[in-house]
Design a protein around this motif. Structure first.
Motif, PDB file in Angstrom:
ATOM      1  N   ASN A  76      -7.746  -8.621  -2.436  1.00  0.00           N
ATOM      2  CA  ASN A  76      -6.266  -8.353  -2.299  1.00  0.00           C
ATOM      3  C   ASN A  76      -5.946  -7.149  -3.195  1.00  0.00           C
ATOM      4  OD1 ASN A  76      -3.168  -8.708  -3.529  1.00  0.00           O
ATOM      5  ND2 ASN A  76      -3.336 -10.391  -1.984  1.00  0.00           N
ATOM      6  N   VAL A  79      -3.547 -23.004   0.062  1.00  0.00           N
ATOM      7  CA  VAL A  79      -4.832 -23.407  -0.871  1.00  0.00           C
ATOM      8  C   VAL A  79      -4.406 -23.754  -2.185  1.00  0.00           C
ATOM      9  CG1 VAL A  79      -7.072 -22.743  -1.777  1.00  0.00           C
ATOM     10  CG2 VAL A  79      -6.280 -22.269   0.593  1.00  0.00           C
ATOM     11  N   HIS A 100       1.923  -9.244   3.703  1.00  0.00           N
ATOM     12  CA  HIS A 100       2.965  -8.390   3.573  1.00  0.00           C
ATOM     13  C   HIS A 100       3.364  -7.512   4.799  1.00  0.00           C
ATOM     14  CE1 HIS A 100       2.626  -8.189  -1.223  1.00  0.00           C
ATOM     15  NE2 HIS A 100       3.420  -9.127  -0.535  1.00  0.00           N
ATOM     16  N   CYS A 154      -5.913 -13.635  -1.930  1.00  0.00           N
ATOM     17  CA  CYS A 154      -4.623 -14.208  -1.942  1.00  0.00           C
ATOM     18  C   CYS A 154      -3.971 -13.425  -3.205  1.00  0.00           C
ATOM     19  CB  CYS A 154      -4.298 -15.892  -2.177  1.00  0.00           C
ATOM     20  SG  CYS A 154      -5.524 -16.095  -3.421  1.00  0.00           S
ATOM     21  N   GLY A 208       7.414  -5.873   6.102  1.00  0.00           N
ATOM     22  CA  GLY A 208       7.104  -5.381   4.773  1.00  0.00           C
ATOM     23  C   GLY A 208       6.375  -4.112   4.950  1.00  0.00           C
ATOM     24  N   HIS A 235       1.772 -18.773   5.012  1.00  0.00           N
ATOM     25  CA  HIS A 235       2.767 -18.435   5.747  1.00  0.00           C
ATOM     26  C   HIS A 235       2.876 -19.113   7.293  1.00  0.00           C
ATOM     27  CE1 HIS A 235       3.773 -15.703   2.403  1.00  0.00           C
ATOM     28  NE2 HIS A 235       4.943 -15.921   2.703  1.00  0.00           N
ATOM     29  N   TRP A 265      10.743 -10.471  -0.522  1.00  0.00           N
ATOM     30  CA  TRP A 265       9.392 -10.685  -1.009  1.00  0.00           C
ATOM     31  C   TRP A 265       9.493 -10.688  -2.590  1.00  0.00           C
ATOM     32  CZ3 TRP A 265       5.847 -11.480   2.538  1.00  0.00           C
ATOM     33  CH2 TRP A 265       6.190 -11.177   3.922  1.00  0.00           C
ATOM     34  N   TYR A 320      13.664  -6.398   2.250  1.00  0.00           N
ATOM     35  CA  TYR A 320      13.829  -5.387   3.400  1.00  0.00           C
ATOM     36  C   TYR A 320      14.772  -6.349   4.392  1.00  0.00           C
ATOM     37  CZ  TYR A 320      10.110  -1.867   2.249  1.00  0.00           C
ATOM     38  OH  TYR A 320       9.291  -1.100   1.671  1.00  0.00           O
ATOM     39  N   PHE A 346       5.039  -0.793   5.360  1.00  0.00           N
ATOM     40  CA  PHE A 346       5.938   0.076   6.285  1.00  0.00           C
ATOM     41  C   PHE A 346       4.949   1.379   7.088  1.00  0.00           C
ATOM     42  CE2 PHE A 346       8.381   4.362   6.321  1.00  0.00           C
ATOM     43  CZ  PHE A 346       9.186   4.002   7.266  1.00  0.00           C
ATOM     44  N   LEU A 347       3.964   1.620   6.238  1.00  0.00           N
ATOM     45  CA  LEU A 347       3.059   2.765   6.901  1.00  0.00           C
ATOM     46  C   LEU A 347       1.797   2.985   6.371  1.00  0.00           C
ATOM     47  CD1 LEU A 347       4.611   6.304   6.443  1.00  0.00           C
ATOM     48  CD2 LEU A 347       4.411   4.758   4.711  1.00  0.00           C
TER      49      LEU A 347
HETATM   50  C1  LIG Z   1       7.980  -4.665   1.355  1.00  0.00           C
HETATM   51  C2  LIG Z   1       6.747  -3.951   1.232  1.00  0.00           C
HETATM   52  C3  LIG Z   1       6.445  -2.586   1.534  1.00  0.00           C
HETATM   53  C4  LIG Z   1       5.084  -2.288   1.510  1.00  0.00           C
HETATM   54  N1  LIG Z   1       4.749  -0.807   2.250  1.00  0.00           N
HETATM   55  C5  LIG Z   1       3.391  -0.573   2.006  1.00  0.00           C
HETATM   56  C6  LIG Z   1       3.365   0.814   2.967  1.00  0.00           C
HETATM   57  O1  LIG Z   1       4.178   1.480   3.226  1.00  0.00           O
HETATM   58  N2  LIG Z   1       2.047   1.244   2.672  1.00  0.00           N
HETATM   59  C7  LIG Z   1       1.049   0.521   2.068  1.00  0.00           C
HETATM   60  O2  LIG Z   1      -0.117   0.866   2.139  1.00  0.00           O
HETATM   61  N3  LIG Z   1       1.312  -0.711   1.473  1.00  0.00           N
HETATM   62  C8  LIG Z   1       2.383  -1.100   1.435  1.00  0.00           C
HETATM   63  N4  LIG Z   1       2.791  -2.270   0.740  1.00  0.00           N
HETATM   64  C9  LIG Z   1       1.698  -2.911  -0.005  1.00  0.00           C
HETATM   65  C10 LIG Z   1       1.090  -3.852   0.797  1.00  0.00           C
HETATM   66  O3  LIG Z   1       1.107  -5.097   0.004  1.00  0.00           O
HETATM   67  C11 LIG Z   1      -0.403  -3.777   0.945  1.00  0.00           C
HETATM   68  O4  LIG Z   1      -0.337  -2.500   1.778  1.00  0.00           O
HETATM   69  C12 LIG Z   1      -1.009  -4.718   1.911  1.00  0.00           C
HETATM   70  O5  LIG Z   1      -0.396  -5.077   2.903  1.00  0.00           O
HETATM   71  C13 LIG Z   1      -1.454  -5.944   0.949  1.00  0.00           C
HETATM   72  O6  LIG Z   1      -2.659  -6.757   1.900  1.00  0.00           O
HETATM   73  P1  LIG Z   1      -3.159  -7.837   1.046  1.00  0.00           P
HETATM   74  O7  LIG Z   1      -3.954  -8.739   1.957  1.00  0.00           O
HETATM   75  O8  LIG Z   1      -3.771  -7.303  -0.088  1.00  0.00           O
HETATM   76  O9  LIG Z   1      -1.857  -8.640   0.397  1.00  0.00           O
HETATM   77  P2  LIG Z   1      -0.822  -9.706   1.240  1.00  0.00           P
HETATM   78  O10 LIG Z   1      -0.201  -8.917   2.139  1.00  0.00           O
HETATM   79  O11 LIG Z   1       0.031 -10.012   0.027  1.00  0.00           O
HETATM   80  O12 LIG Z   1      -1.563 -10.874   1.528  1.00  0.00           O
HETATM   81  C14 LIG Z   1      -2.050 -12.098   0.920  1.00  0.00           C
HETATM   82  C15 LIG Z   1      -1.900 -13.288   1.484  1.00  0.00           C
HETATM   83  O13 LIG Z   1      -2.227 -14.285   0.983  1.00  0.00           O
HETATM   84  C16 LIG Z   1      -1.420 -15.406   1.064  1.00  0.00           C
HETATM   85  N5  LIG Z   1      -1.848 -16.501   0.074  1.00  0.00           N
HETATM   86  C17 LIG Z   1      -1.264 -16.678  -1.180  1.00  0.00           C
HETATM   87  N6  LIG Z   1      -1.726 -17.493  -2.151  1.00  0.00           N
HETATM   88  C18 LIG Z   1      -2.193 -18.190  -0.738  1.00  0.00           C
HETATM   89  C19 LIG Z   1      -2.785 -19.696  -1.095  1.00  0.00           C
HETATM   90  N7  LIG Z   1      -2.974 -20.188  -2.234  1.00  0.00           N
HETATM   91  N8  LIG Z   1      -3.126 -20.190  -0.076  1.00  0.00           N
HETATM   92  C20 LIG Z   1      -3.155 -19.437   1.301  1.00  0.00           C
HETATM   93  N9  LIG Z   1      -2.650 -18.234   1.490  1.00  0.00           N
HETATM   94  C21 LIG Z   1      -2.054 -17.585   0.212  1.00  0.00           C
HETATM   95  C22 LIG Z   1      -0.002 -14.944   0.959  1.00  0.00           C
HETATM   96  O14 LIG Z   1       1.116 -15.433   1.207  1.00  0.00           O
HETATM   97  C23 LIG Z   1      -0.276 -13.514   1.705  1.00  0.00           C
HETATM   98  O15 LIG Z   1       0.028 -13.844   3.107  1.00  0.00           O
HETATM   99  C24 LIG Z   1       4.080  -2.954   0.750  1.00  0.00           C
HETATM  100  C25 LIG Z   1       4.337  -4.131   0.300  1.00  0.00           C
HETATM  101  C26 LIG Z   1       5.568  -4.796   0.428  1.00  0.00           C
HETATM  102  C27 LIG Z   1       5.904  -6.073  -0.138  1.00  0.00           C
END
Ligand SMILES: Cc1cc2nc3c(=O)[nH]c(=O)nc-3n(C[C@H](O)[C@H](O)[C@H](O)COP(=O)(O)OP(=O)(O)OC[C@H]3O[C@@H](n4cnc5c(N)ncnc54)[C@H](O)[C@@H]3O)c2cc1C
Length: 648
Positions: free
Chosen positions: A622, A403, A134, A440, A152, A128, A585, A470, A154-155
């Protein structure tokens, strides 16, 4: 919709976000497809200057924005390598490359540096145009003031208490959720203005539009404590039988499974959907289903047809109050339901949601990129995006970089290095590292690592993410909310499931509006799904819907729904709406196993556990690898993935 209606709604009005979408944002997007986004070999193509880059303000159609997903989709479809430029070797070598700058990826970098010291060289690659995954934020400038919304995540809130790793990380970042909640959240403002929760029944689903204000009890216990349901529903466009049965579901103390023990009841409730519980156990009129259908959307991304009754009991839905179910979790409950049945974690909402956590993590990794020193000042800090990928910093974050391959150099068992290949548009680059954490989206990993064992690839494919959207709407005042006496509206059957005034929070130099005459942000959410299908199929159908919806469609539906809900309070969609940002999303929440559709696997046989196995110098993080969607899990999985890289 007719031209007259469009004119009334203000579809022809100039608003900040639409202009960005059709103009500036598209120019930036096309630059990104050809630029090199700060990579060290920028001489090769037209350099992309990130100096003016401030993605939280960019908006239009945000979340998975144009330019962020096309490469991944072409890799999936097998077309990427046919049109890609030859791979350019950057000759960059790192101790660690992290894929994904979400909270999991940023935490992985934090834990790796903690393990291997401050000089550890780390590169984080993110597809991104902003970090946070998110956990992103939307910035609006309304009436001259900064107003923030979560794009994305929220809390801070989880079904289980934050682990020592996750809580410890928050503490190191300066976040003390209970203290912040006490000091910065204004719980009294809306109540002092007499604002209540409401339900909007729309004519397409219920026969006519009706706003019902002052929900009894209300979700989360915020509603009218002494009001009866029959009084609340007196003017609802529902048959007498449906009104009577909703009141019965909400208020009666009937034990619908008399003679069974609590454990036996729970075992039965785990095997039927909440919809079937209402129809077959409570024997309610089928007309109640539409009223309750979306109650589970926010938590699981599907409606009551696809959620076990027992999980809905744990979520606090009605109908179980006379059933004498013992508190606490039982076998065959989802992760969220089992956790919430046992209590849950502390809670805190920053004005931009958990984007503040991501910003604090980036400050921790690259101090000059996020100026300031406190958890309070991070909310209004202006990120220096041109500091993210600085060759003189041991830790670098490279945005707009998808990637496309992660490969052990040599056999996985013997490899001491990994090669990562990433694309910026059609330009392709490679770097090397001593290890790699794939933080990811896990379902993409089989395309990055085709050499993985087939069983692991199959397991990774199983983890279908939950689509959500959202929408943030800037309005020039909230007099209509004040006049109607509402602060949040649930709208079962309408396009947006819920609409609410932004939460009033005052932290550091950030202040929320206090007078209904001031501009404010509204938060709207929709969970696209297809009732009747198995949960994972519903998520896939919802994703297709999101990808096929244009900004113009989102905007029209937003204006139309706000006009119908708020019109009688004097709301004028053409005049009052100042800005719209849609955070789309298609790959949202990490998939959580659903007891109605998934086997009750032993831990070692779960797809996320099989899927996250270490592969040579590549490990997997992740929330997907924890089979749920919470920030603490993103952190915990990052910690595990980093520890797996430590030589035995
Ligand atoms: C709308 C929404 C609301 C949410 N609300 C809450 C909440 O209130 N509380 C809570 O605890 N959790 C909430 N969540 C869950 C949220 O997913 C997790 O809390 C946390 O933010 C996820 O982090 P992460 O790093 O595991 O994944 P992500 O945040 O998905 O990060 C992974 C990143 O890897 C990137 N990526 C993927 N493939 C590749 C690639 N090939 N090359 C490079 N980059 C790549 C993605 O684009 C992304 O930016 C919510 C999720 C969503 C979608």
């Amino acid at each position: 919709m007719s031209d007259d209606r469009d004119r009334y709604l203000g579809m022809e009005r100039t608003i900040t976000r639409r202009d960005f979408l059709n103009g500036a944002a598209m120019i930036v997007g096309s630059t990104l497809l050809t630029g090199t986004a700060g990579s060290s070999n920028s001489a090769k193509t037209e350099p992309y200057s990130p100096t003016d880059h401030n993605p939280p303000r960019l908006t239009g159609l945000r979340g998975s924005h144009a330019g962020s997903f096309e490469t991944a989709h072409s890799l999936r479809d097998g077309t990427f390598w046919k049109t890609a430029a030859p791979v350019f070797d950057t000759k960059e070598v790192y101790d660690l490359v992290v894929v994904g700058a979400g909270i999991s990826g940023l935490s992985a970098a934090h834990f790796f540096r903690e393990r291997f010291g401050k000089s550890a060289r780390i590169l984080i690659l993110e597809n991104h145009d902003d970090f946070g995954g998110h956990a992103k934020r939307n910035e609006f400038h309304l009436g001259g003031n900064l107003q923030l919304l979560n794009g994305g995540t929220f809390l801070i809130d989880s079904p289980t208490p934050y682990s020592s790793q996750a809580d410890g990380l928050l503490k190191r970042l300066g976040i003390d959720p209970p203290k912040l909640e006490e000091a910065t959240t204004d719980h009294k403002l809306y109540r002092s203005l007499g604002l209540k929760s409401a339900v909007f029944l729309n004519k397409e689903t219920f026969g006519s539009d009706k706003l019902l204000v002052g929900e009894p009890g209300g979700r989360g216990g915020r509603g009218e404590k002494t009001r009866s349901w029959s009084n609340f529903l007196a003017d609802a466009p529902l048959s007498e039988a449906v009104r009577r049965d909703i009141a019965r579901i909400e208020e009666s103390n009937v034990d619908y499974m008399q003679g069974l023990s609590s454990a036996e009841k729970k075992a039965r409730l785990a095997k039927i959907s909440y919809r079937d519980f209402l129809l077959e156990v409570v024997k309610a009129d089928p007309g109640v289903v539409a009223f309750y259908q979306t109650r589970t959307h926010g938590e699981w991304g599907v409606g009551i047809d696809a959620e076990p009754a027992l999980d809905c009991w744990a979520l606090g839905l009605a109908g179980f109050q006379g059933m004498h179910l013992d508190p606490g979790a039982a076998p065959n409950m989802s992760y969220s339901a089992a956790g919430y049945a046992n209590g849950g974690s502390y809670r805190y909402h920053f004005p931009d949601g958990n984007a503040s956590i991501a910003r604090l993590l980036v400050r921790d990794l690259i101090p000059t990129a996020v100026p300031g020193h406190t958890v309070e000042d991070v909310v209004t800090a202006r990120v220096e995006y041109n500091h993210l990928d600085n060759p003189s910093s041991p830790i670098r974050i490279r945005l707009n970089s998808t990637v496309v391959a992660a490969r052990n150099m040599g056999s996985p068992a013997a490899a001491s290095e990994v090669e990562l290949t990433y694309a910026q548009g059609r330009q392709v680059f490679k770097v090397r590292a001593g290890g790699c954490v794939l933080a990811c989206w896990n379902m993409m990993i089989p395309y990055l690592c085709p050499e993985l064992p087939d069983a692991q690839k199959e397991a990774l494919h199983y983890l279908v993410k939950v689509p959500l959207v959202y929408c943030g709407v800037g309005v020039r005042n909230w007099n209509a909310f004040h006049k109607l006496g509402i602060q949040s509206v649930s709208a079962p059957g309408a396009y947006w499931d819920s609409i609410s005034l932004n939460a009033p929070i005052n932290i550091g130099n950030y202040h929320s509006p206090t007078s209904p005459n001031e501009p404010i942000l509204l938060h709207l959410s929709r969970t696209p799904c297809k009732p009747g299908l198995p949960a994972r199929e519903q998520h896939k159908a919802g994703r297709m819907e999101l990808l096929a919806t244009s900004f113009e469609d989102f905007e029209r539906k937003t204006r139309d729904q706000l006009a119908r809900i708020l019109g009688s309070g004097g709301f004028d969609p053409a005049e009052d709406i100042q800005a719209i940002t849609v955070n789309r999303w298609p790959h949202g929440y990490g998939y959580e196993y659903n007891p109605l559709f998934d086997p009750d696997w032993p831990e070692a046989k779960r797809p996320n556990v099989i899927g996250r196995q270490k592969f040579g110098r590549i490990t997997i993080a992740n929330t997907d690898s924890g089979a749920t969607a919470y920030t603490d899990v993103a952190i915990d999985q990052a910690h595990r993935a980093v520890e797996e890289l430590v030589p035995v």
